[in-house]
Design an enzyme around this catalytic site. Structure first.
Site, PDB file in Angstrom:
ATOM      1  CB  THR A 133      -0.931   0.003   1.222  1.00 51.96           C
ATOM      2  OG1 THR A 133      -1.690  -1.205   1.233  1.00 51.96           O
ATOM      3  CG2 THR A 133      -1.888   1.177   1.170  1.00 51.96           C
ATOM      4  N   PRO A 135       0.379   5.859  -0.370  1.00 50.79           N
ATOM      5  CG  PRO A 135       1.552   7.682   0.501  1.00 50.79           C
ATOM      6  CD  PRO A 135       1.758   6.336  -0.119  1.00 50.79           C
ATOM      7  CB  ALA A 137      -1.304   2.620  -5.036  1.00 49.65           C
ATOM      8  CB  SER A 139      -8.211  -1.976  -3.488  1.00 49.94           C
ATOM      9  OG  SER A 139      -8.684  -2.046  -2.159  1.00 49.94           O
ATOM     10  CD  GLU A 249      -3.860 -10.374   1.849  1.00 48.04           C
ATOM     11  OE1 GLU A 249      -4.055  -9.269   2.382  1.00 48.04           O
ATOM     12  OE2 GLU A 249      -3.211 -10.528   0.795  1.00 48.04           O
ATOM     13  CD  GLN A 286     -39.820 -14.152  23.761  1.00 49.67           C
ATOM     14  OE1 GLN A 286     -40.295 -13.075  23.407  1.00 49.67           O
ATOM     15  NE2 GLN A 286     -40.550 -15.266  23.871  1.00 49.67           N
TER      16      GLN A 286
END
Length: 387
Positions: A133, A135, A137, A139, A249, A286
């Protein structure tokens, strides 16, 4: 006490796996549980804990014996993930180390790199981090800007990484970089950077809303050198390697999430059975029984799905779409369960001395890590409408 993990029998683990589970559980109880709250305050875990974990064999157990591991199957890794999750241990970034960094090196590393790094990772002498990762980029990893320029001695890297788990302690970081900035995804390569090289600079330990015991850093690379043998696979092959590891992952995220959900229900059952209110226990109402009944049924269904995916993965049959589905379903349920369970604890549930409070704080990341929920939906949706 009902153990949701064993309701109906799971049929996955052998007697040897369960013996290993006892070792892991004992290590977690004796070495991690009592210190974890302090590590959350410190926002980091001492390196000595990594070495102790290496001594008892819970780091990278599936690494072959040739590289210092047990040569065990991945179910041993699952045991470690589960036992950490059950006790709310998020501090040592063992999952990143064993389930992300080591598999990349094992699959695509040169023999020289594997001999150099993996035995130390198994022993806890080296700590692994994954530098994907940036700043700009997340996903969309093909948009990374970190550059690796080839020269006579290997590569020279320049760039910036952010949200890097284990970043403060890491000795090796698998770094995604552009070896050909004009080729898009085909220009992405992976290089295992020695973090002790000149020019590798660790930024601040980032403050997070959860996972506070796990150090998370910004990293700066300024003319950092990496020998040619530290390239994983071929130049331009990094994106393909990453895509090939995403199923594992995402399944790993689901394995952890289902265990936390199961634990949260059990904590709540135990608490409500003792908590007195209006002349009866909270469990006598309940509403308590109905809410927990719904959650229990949903969690058991998700457990069956998760275990089915584990079996598929062990057989080499788990698809990327299936991994996206289990990650989406189980992590969403994880967040729902800890939220609804916390409600039964009232004000106590807002106090971090209670496991349910810490589980609530730590839960939010699961819909982001390993690919955001929206990305999972996009993967599934495209598969539904493919021609």
């Amino acid at each position: 006490m009902v153990d949701l993990r064993n309701e109906g029998g799971r049929g996955i683990f052998s007697a040897e796996h369960e013996q290993f589970r006892e070792t892991v559980a004992r290590f977690v109880d004796e070495e991690l549980v009592s210190q974890h709250h302090q590590w959350e305050k410190d926002e980091c875990v001492p390196r000595e804990i990594w070495k102790r974990a290496g001594e008892v064999g819970i780091l990278c157990p599936n690494v072959p014996e040739a590289y210092g591991g047990f040569g065990a199957d991945w179910l041993y890794n699952v045991v470690v993930i589960e036992e950490l999750a059950k006790k709310g241990i998020t501090g040592p970034g063992f999952m990143v180390h064993s389930e992300m960094v080591a598999p990349y090196i094992l699959q695509a590393g040169t023999e020289e790199l594997k001999q150099e790094v993996l035995p130390k990772m198994v022993a806890g002498e080296y700590i692994g981090a994954l530098g994907l990762t940036e700043p700009g980029a997340g996903s969309d990893v093909k948009e990374i800007r970190t550059r690796a320029v080839k020269d006579d001695d290997g590569y020279v890297l320049n760039g910036q990484k952010v949200y890097i788990s284990n970043g403060q302690l890491a000795d090796v970081m698998v770094c995604a970089c552009k070896t050909d900035p004009t080729a898009g995804a085909k220009g992405v390569s992976l290089i295992a950077v020695d973090t002790h090289q000149e020019g590798f600079k660790r930024g601040r330990n980032l403050e997070k809303i959860g996972l506070k015991a796990q150090d998370t850093s910004e990293i700066f690379l300024e003319d950092v050198r990496a020998p040619a043998h530290r390239l994983l696979g071929k130049e331009g092959g990094g994106f393909g390697i990453m895509m090939g590891k995403l199923a594992q992952e995402r399944l790993t995220q689901a394995v952890r999430s289902i265990c936390v959900a199961e634990a949260a229900i059990q904590w709540t059952v135990d608490y409500t059975a003792e908590r007195k209110m209006f002349g009866q226990t909270l469990a006598d109402f309940q509403n308590t029984q109905f809410v927990l009944a719904d959650l229990s049924a949903e969690v058991l269904s998700a457990r069956v799905f998760t275990d089915w995916c584990i079996k598929r993965f062990m057989a080499g049959e788990l698809t990327g779409v299936e991994a996206a589905k289990v990650k989406l379903v189980v992590t969403n349920l994880h967040v729902k369960v800890v939220d609804q369970c916390l409600q039964f604890f009232g004000g106590y549930g807002y106090m971090t001395e209670y496991p349910i409070a810490r589980a609530y704080i730590d839960a939010r990341i699961v819909r982001i890590a390993g690919g955001a929920a929206e990305v999972m939906k996009q993967i599934i949706g495209r598969d539904l409408f493919k021609k």
